[in-house]
Scaffold this motif. Structure first.
Motif, mmCIF file in Angstrom:
data_model
loop_
_atom_site.group_PDB
_atom_site.id
_atom_site.type_symbol
_atom_site.label_atom_id
_atom_site.label_comp_id
_atom_site.label_asym_id
_atom_site.label_seq_id
_atom_site.Cartn_x
_atom_site.Cartn_y
_atom_site.Cartn_z
ATOM 1 N N TRP A 116 0.832 -1.207 0.000
ATOM 2 C CA TRP A 116 0.000 0.000 0.000
ATOM 3 C C TRP A 116 0.867 1.257 0.000
ATOM 4 O O TRP A 116 0.490 2.281 -0.581
ATOM 5 N N VAL A 170 -8.786 -9.946 -1.726
ATOM 6 C CA VAL A 170 -9.332 -8.638 -2.082
ATOM 7 C C VAL A 170 -10.852 -8.730 -2.229
ATOM 8 O O VAL A 170 -11.596 -7.871 -1.726
ATOM 9 N N TYR A 225 -8.914 -1.811 1.197
ATOM 10 C CA TYR A 225 -9.344 -2.560 0.013
ATOM 11 C C TYR A 225 -10.770 -2.203 -0.390
ATOM 12 O O TYR A 225 -11.085 -2.133 -1.578
#
Length: 317
Positions: A116, A170, A225
């Protein structure tokens, strides 16, 4: 120096300072190494990870005179859960700029991001107003630089099938309520799946779980996410930055990727360099998985120092 919870095994010489930074919008806890007057290097972690992921690279860069600051990202304890409850990439970019300002970073400051953190680096490397002078992305190459046309239809279909299987979490994180309640099971699996066979992942798992001690913290980690996949709009204060999140970098970047990364396929590096600005570099790190700064810290440190040396020479010329 106060003791940080769940400190991984580390020599006393490499032990960091623990900083508590009051930004106007967020109280941040960070690890720090190196001289206070050194060139700023801001290191951003990803998921499922913490600032302790920099425990090897931080001392290595500090030994070269850099001032290394590794914050716990918003929602990861001891950093607070943000009052605005936002986890768009634009918010992460805003945090990095605010830290640069608070820490007095100059225009030569270095931004290093993993996972990230790499999304954040990409966004700022694309943003014309980035205050950082050098940008390093690890484990997540610039998505807009992927050479999908060059691979052909069959190869793209094959890689897409593999990537969807690897990225199951995800989609799982889009479910309501359940993911944050079973994260203690998901995190160890991801560390094992993403690391080279036989790698010792205990420190990483333990640190990640310690940084997400409550349902609220775990919901924060999952919300990164949810904010990306659901394509919700970023709040006004982050929207201007957020629109650059997937743009191609405007300035040179260093892209590093583990050859044994179990999260994102190494094949996605093919052709990336051709889409990046002159002066960029792309390197695969042998013997490293997704957490390359832990698996092969010496090789990662050497690659970054070499890049910064070349970058500095180009700036002087």
């Amino acid at each position: 120096m106060s003791e940080s919870p769940n400190t991984p095994t580390q020599s006393a010489a490499a032990a960091p300072e623990i900083l508590h930074i009051d930004l106007p919008h967020l109280r941040v806890c960070a690890l720090a190494w190196g001289p206070a007057d050194g060139r700023l290097v801001l290191c951003l972690h990803g998921y499922p990870d913490t600032a302790w992921t920099w425990r090897h690279l931080g001392p290595a860069l500090a030994a070269q005179g850099y001032r290394v600051i590794a914050p716990f990202s918003r929602g990861y304890a001891p950093t607070e859960i943000p009052r605005d409850g936002d986890y768009h990439i634009g918010a992460l970019m805003h945090d990095a700029i605010a830290l640069h300002r608070h820490l007095g970073g100059g225009d030569d400051a270095v931004l290093i991001g993993h996972d990230w953190g790499a999304f954040t680096v990409n966004g700022l490397a694309a943003y014309p107003g980035s205050p950082f002078g050098a940008h390093v992305m690890m484990a997540v190459p610039p998505l807009r630089a992927f050479d999908n046309l060059g691979r052909g239809l069959l190869e793209n279909l094959r890689m897409t099938a593999i990537q969807l299987r690897r990225s199951w979490y995800v989609l799982f994180f889009q479910l309501p309520f359940v993911p944050e309640r079973v994260l203690h099971r998901v995190i160890p699996r991801l560390w094992r799946d993403w690391s080279p066979p036989g790698a010792d992942v205990d420190d990483g798992v333990r640190s990640a779980l310690a940084a997400l001690p409550s349902i609220a913290h775990r919901r924060a980690a999952v919300s990164y996410y949810r904010s990306m996949v659901r394509f919700t709009s970023a709040p006004r204060q982050y929207a201007g930055l957020h629109r650059f999140r997937f743009s191609l970098p405007r300035v040179p970047v260093l892209v590093l990727h583990g050859e044994q990364d179990g999260a994102i396929q190494l094949g996605y590096l093919d052709g990336v360099i051709d889409a990046l600005p002159p002066g960029s570099r792309v390197r695969a790190i042998s013997g490293a998985g997704h957490f390359l700064q832990i698996d092969q810290p010496a090789a990662v440190g050497d690659a970054i120092l070499e890049y910064l040396k070349v970058d500095a020479a180009q700036r002087r010329s």
